[in-house]
Design a protein around this motif. Structure first.
Motif, PDB file in Angstrom:
ATOM      1  N   LYS A   1       0.852  -1.129   0.175  1.00  0.00           N
ATOM      2  CA  LYS A   1       0.014   0.009   0.079  1.00  0.00           C
ATOM      3  C   LYS A   1       1.060   1.456   0.035  1.00  0.00           C
ATOM      4  CE  LYS A   1      -3.916  -2.212   0.922  1.00  0.00           C
ATOM      5  NZ  LYS A   1      -5.055  -2.173  -0.064  1.00  0.00           N
ATOM      6  N   VAL A   2       0.352   2.264  -0.271  1.00  0.00           N
ATOM      7  CA  VAL A   2       1.110   3.662  -0.170  1.00  0.00           C
ATOM      8  C   VAL A   2       0.421   4.307   0.724  1.00  0.00           C
ATOM      9  CG1 VAL A   2       1.490   5.914  -1.416  1.00  0.00           C
ATOM     10  CG2 VAL A   2       1.881   3.619  -2.408  1.00  0.00           C
ATOM     11  N   LYS A   3       0.998   5.264   1.820  1.00  0.00           N
ATOM     12  CA  LYS A   3       0.693   6.016   3.093  1.00  0.00           C
ATOM     13  C   LYS A   3       0.994   7.398   2.372  1.00  0.00           C
ATOM     14  CE  LYS A   3       0.524   7.050   7.683  1.00  0.00           C
ATOM     15  NZ  LYS A   3       1.323   6.500   9.102  1.00  0.00           N
ATOM     16  N   ILE A   4      -0.059   8.349   2.143  1.00  0.00           N
ATOM     17  CA  ILE A   4      -0.101   9.503   1.865  1.00  0.00           C
ATOM     18  C   ILE A   4      -0.265  10.520   3.240  1.00  0.00           C
ATOM     19  CG2 ILE A   4      -0.746  11.657   0.593  1.00  0.00           C
ATOM     20  CD1 ILE A   4      -1.478   9.639  -1.595  1.00  0.00           C
ATOM     21  N   GLU A   5       0.404  11.506   3.523  1.00  0.00           N
ATOM     22  CA  GLU A   5       0.310  12.439   4.861  1.00  0.00           C
ATOM     23  C   GLU A   5       0.434  13.737   4.168  1.00  0.00           C
ATOM     24  OE1 GLU A   5       1.916  10.212   8.622  1.00  0.00           O
ATOM     25  OE2 GLU A   5       3.288  10.557   7.094  1.00  0.00           O
ATOM     26  N   ALA A   6      -0.590  14.651   4.572  1.00  0.00           N
ATOM     27  CA  ALA A   6      -0.503  15.913   4.263  1.00  0.00           C
ATOM     28  C   ALA A   6      -1.120  16.901   5.395  1.00  0.00           C
ATOM     29  CB  ALA A   6      -1.627  16.183   2.905  1.00  0.00           C
ATOM     30  N   ALA A   7      -0.389  17.887   5.863  1.00  0.00           N
ATOM     31  CA  ALA A   7      -0.992  18.725   6.702  1.00  0.00           C
ATOM     32  C   ALA A   7      -1.620  20.000   5.939  1.00  0.00           C
ATOM     33  CB  ALA A   7       0.205  19.396   7.472  1.00  0.00           C
ATOM     34  N   VAL A   8      -2.983  20.117   6.272  1.00  0.00           N
ATOM     35  CA  VAL A   8      -4.136  21.131   5.708  1.00  0.00           C
ATOM     36  C   VAL A   8      -4.400  22.323   6.600  1.00  0.00           C
ATOM     37  CG1 VAL A   8      -4.238  19.588   3.809  1.00  0.00           C
ATOM     38  CG2 VAL A   8      -5.894  19.605   5.549  1.00  0.00           C
ATOM     39  N   ALA A   9      -4.719  23.303   6.141  1.00  0.00           N
ATOM     40  CA  ALA A   9      -5.410  24.261   6.956  1.00  0.00           C
ATOM     41  C   ALA A   9      -7.029  23.748   6.869  1.00  0.00           C
ATOM     42  CB  ALA A   9      -5.379  25.591   6.352  1.00  0.00           C
ATOM     43  N   ASP A  10      -7.519  24.153   7.949  1.00  0.00           N
ATOM     44  CA  ASP A  10      -9.007  23.733   8.096  1.00  0.00           C
ATOM     45  C   ASP A  10      -9.790  23.814   7.096  1.00  0.00           C
ATOM     46  OD1 ASP A  10      -8.592  22.716  10.717  1.00  0.00           O
ATOM     47  OD2 ASP A  10      -8.876  24.442  11.588  1.00  0.00           O
ATOM     48  N   GLU A  11      -9.816  25.217   6.276  1.00  0.00           N
ATOM     49  CA  GLU A  11     -10.589  25.321   5.340  1.00  0.00           C
ATOM     50  C   GLU A  11     -10.319  24.472   4.046  1.00  0.00           C
ATOM     51  OE1 GLU A  11      -7.397  28.569   5.586  1.00  0.00           O
ATOM     52  OE2 GLU A  11      -8.901  27.659   6.982  1.00  0.00           O
ATOM     53  N   LEU A  12      -9.328  23.957   3.743  1.00  0.00           N
ATOM     54  CA  LEU A  12      -8.769  23.071   2.659  1.00  0.00           C
ATOM     55  C   LEU A  12      -9.410  21.606   2.958  1.00  0.00           C
ATOM     56  CD1 LEU A  12      -5.416  24.113   1.465  1.00  0.00           C
ATOM     57  CD2 LEU A  12      -7.588  24.200   0.343  1.00  0.00           C
ATOM     58  N   LEU A  13      -9.571  21.152   4.121  1.00  0.00           N
ATOM     59  CA  LEU A  13      -9.799  20.094   4.627  1.00  0.00           C
ATOM     60  C   LEU A  13     -11.184  19.077   3.806  1.00  0.00           C
ATOM     61  CD1 LEU A  13      -9.331  17.558   6.537  1.00  0.00           C
ATOM     62  CD2 LEU A  13     -11.289  18.451   8.010  1.00  0.00           C
TER      63      LEU A  13
END
Length: 112
Positions: A58-70
């Motif tokens: 599998k591939v794990k993708i992690e991204a930190a986003v601002a609340d408005e982009l969630l």
């Protein structure tokens, strides 16, 4: 801020990366992982011998986003990663207390 962690099928990585870029997500981290969910692996034949493959790639993708982009980021991952078959993956959303850009010292959403 939120940390999105998605486990997807490896061949869907390029589609998901493109969809996240269109949604406005600026950076992602990708890790190759192995695991299983409800499908519990499968059996394969190799040189006439049957063996069980417990952990699937599998591939794990992690991204930190601002609340408005969630919501846009989650929708992008769901749409791009879906095949309609078992093993499409999961998306986890975690509260992110703080982010710091090491180079400039920016904190919070400015660091994203």
């Amino acid at each position: 801020m939120k940390l999105i962690s998605a486990i997807i099928k490896p061949f869907k990585l390029d589609e998901v990366r493109t969809a996240l870029d269109v949604a406005g997500v600026q950076g992602v981290t990708v890790t190759e992982v192995k695991g299983f969910g409800r499908q519990k692996g499968h059996t394969e034949l190799y040189r006439g011998a049957e063996y069980v493959v417990d952990f699937l790639p599998k591939v794990k993708i992690e991204a930190a986003v601002a609340d408005e982009l969630l919501d846009a980021a989650i929708a992008a991952i769901e749409t791009a990663a879906a095949t309609g078959k078992i093993g499409d993956g999961k998306i986890f959303v975690i509260d992110l207390e703080q982010a710091i850009r090491i180079r400039t010292g920016e904190t919070g959403t400015e660091a994203l």
